[in-house]
Design a protein around this motif. Sequence first.
Motif, mmCIF file in Angstrom:
data_model
loop_
_atom_site.group_PDB
_atom_site.id
_atom_site.type_symbol
_atom_site.label_atom_id
_atom_site.label_comp_id
_atom_site.label_asym_id
_atom_site.label_seq_id
_atom_site.Cartn_x
_atom_site.Cartn_y
_atom_site.Cartn_z
ATOM 1 N N ASN A 256 0.838 -1.205 0.000
ATOM 2 C CA ASN A 256 0.000 0.000 0.000
ATOM 3 C C ASN A 256 0.872 1.253 0.000
ATOM 4 O O ASN A 256 0.612 2.217 -0.733
ATOM 5 C CB ASN A 256 -0.915 -0.017 1.233
ATOM 6 N N SER A 319 -8.028 1.813 -0.681
ATOM 7 C CA SER A 319 -7.923 1.241 -2.031
ATOM 8 C C SER A 319 -9.088 1.675 -2.916
ATOM 9 O O SER A 319 -8.904 1.990 -4.102
ATOM 10 C CB SER A 319 -7.882 -0.289 -1.954
ATOM 11 N N TRP A 420 -4.659 -0.633 -8.179
ATOM 12 C CA TRP A 420 -5.409 -0.601 -6.910
ATOM 13 C C TRP A 420 -6.526 -1.642 -6.884
ATOM 14 O O TRP A 420 -6.846 -2.179 -5.811
ATOM 15 C CB TRP A 420 -5.984 0.798 -6.667
#
Length: 697
Positions: A256, A319, A420
């Motif tokens: 991330n 996300s 993503w």
Amino acid sequence: MVNFGKKLMADQIQEWKRYYINYKLMKKKLKQFVQQTQAGREDRRQVIKEFSKMLDDQIEKIVLFVLEQQGLLASRIQELGEQHKVLLEKPDIYQICELQEAYRITGYDLLKLLRFVDMNATGLRKILKKFDKRFHSRFTDYYVSSRASHPYSQLQQVFKHVGIGAVVGALSRHLADLQDHQGSYLSIYDQPSRVLKDPVIDQINTSVDKLTHSTNFLQFLGQHALILQEDIPTTAEDHADEHKYHFISLILNLTNTFLYMVNTYIIVPTADDYALSLGAAATVCGVIIGSMAVAQVFSSVYFSAWSNKSYFRPLVFSSIMLFLGNILYALAYDFKSIVILLIGRLLCGLGSARAVNRRYISDCVPLKIRMQASAGFVSASALGMACGPALAGLLQTNFKIYTLTFNQNTLPGWLMALAWLIYLLFLWISFQEPVHEDEENHIPASAHAEHVETENLEDGLVQPLLLSSKDKLDEDEDQDFEDSEESSEDSHKPATSIASAYRLLTPSVKVQLLIYFMLKYAMEILLSESSVITAIYFSWSTSKVAIFLAVLGLTVLPVNAVVGSYISNMFEDRQILLASELMVLVGIMLSFHFTDLYSVPQYVSSALIIFVSAEVLEGVNLSLLSRVMSSRLARGTYNGGLLSTEAGTLARVFADGTITVAGYLGEDQLLNATLFPSLLICLASIVATFLTYSTLY
């Protein structure tokens, strides 16, 4: 949690009892000074004079004892060295083993001495903190600055224990020689990278590093993350961390971080061209890039608060926001709308989960690998910073699918949206939500009662059944004073609001946050306006800008390797801090356009000086920040990581805003107009560093 006074009494080595800091006496005297000052019987200046003398006496007692013990250890090593020489001439396996054991025993005695120094250093820090708290003063700044910088400083011996390194080196060398007696006779000095396997040396080095803040590349890199450690984590807490730890979840957390940094910088080489294609000025690229930072100012707070309850849900939300934001960013081209583009970037900023990334490492990674995880966080950020522009340079194409345009402006959005989406699927399948403290610490009442009863019974076996009335009275007075101190400070509770977090910021912390703001501002100006400046002066293509930015990003890890492995072991952090600030200043001054000719070598060399110096400065700055910042900012919503993130994000917002505003002055004034604020902020940070230099200890 056991207060320090009790911990000192419980952990001290009995035969050295009279050489420890008399913490109990110091607290009593402090209480008396407070009462006398409140009653008007004692002048504050006289109190400071008397308390300083008490501290001087305590430190002298500790230092002289440490020097005496160092001498005894040195004598023992010298005697063992004579035996070592004899064994080299007539080797005997049995005698070699005996000599190894003798060296190890000496090593464990050295370890005892290091722990003695550590305990006393902690006591000094705590009593200074109590004085500042009770008198609402900056006595610590005065005392440390007046003692530490003196040529005959005894305080240096307590906090730096000069001379111990020679004893450690001698032990390491002799143990290495004995260990390899049947093989190579190369010294540790011939093989500096060699790792000695003997556990006593590992323990000694750990203790030395803790006291001297000596570092290596991994530790230096981990300090960039500003993941604050608690003062003394207990074994139970470390076991709890291991219970919460899940390797795949950590990898997803670091992924991330990587993707977010790619997302931030992938648009930088083409932001000016995208703005022009939508009918805006090229300098609007500052708003395009900065809008993500604007949203991050707010997202950092709610993500930090959300991570008190969950890590999985914030990462999922992050996300989704980034997926939607990148879709809008890409669609803005076909809709011919700068508004849709900016909304897309704002949504990306609202998906910034860096506060969660830091918090996950701090709370869920066991202490023994937390530094590696912190270094991984910084490495993922650096790699993302380099990969973003590099990917932008590869997306030089132009085609359509139905009504959707895919070119160098929109492909960064489409590519990141796909990334993503894939990440979200892996996150949903593989992430394991750790048990949170409120669930973990929920113990049935009966079990808790049984635990307390057992603990009391064990205490009764080692404590006298009756205390004398005088001892009891002294203990009660001490406990009352300790309780009042702890309750007034709430010393182990995290800050619960921005106001309470701000009150914990000492002048030293504020200066370090200013320095962090300055370096992020200077870096953002350099990176965000690079595509515009290089187009105006050198007519660079997008590919050239992308390569330039990627090369800058790739310098992060090598620079930190050099600083972490070598420079930080040769100089104090505060010296490196000041030198790095001066180098940033030099880089900024070299960047100005003074003459008619502005060359590529001038721009590239000054950019490298600014960027590399800022990278060095960031590591040292965050290292110092973690040391001068209150331990109450180690956890909770308003933690040190959040404060540094907010300072850095605000710097980026102001920098990107500066670029857009400076665009109205015209292209010929853009470079100097954006560099001038950087110059002023850099000068202010250097002046502030000089003013607080003696407190950065």
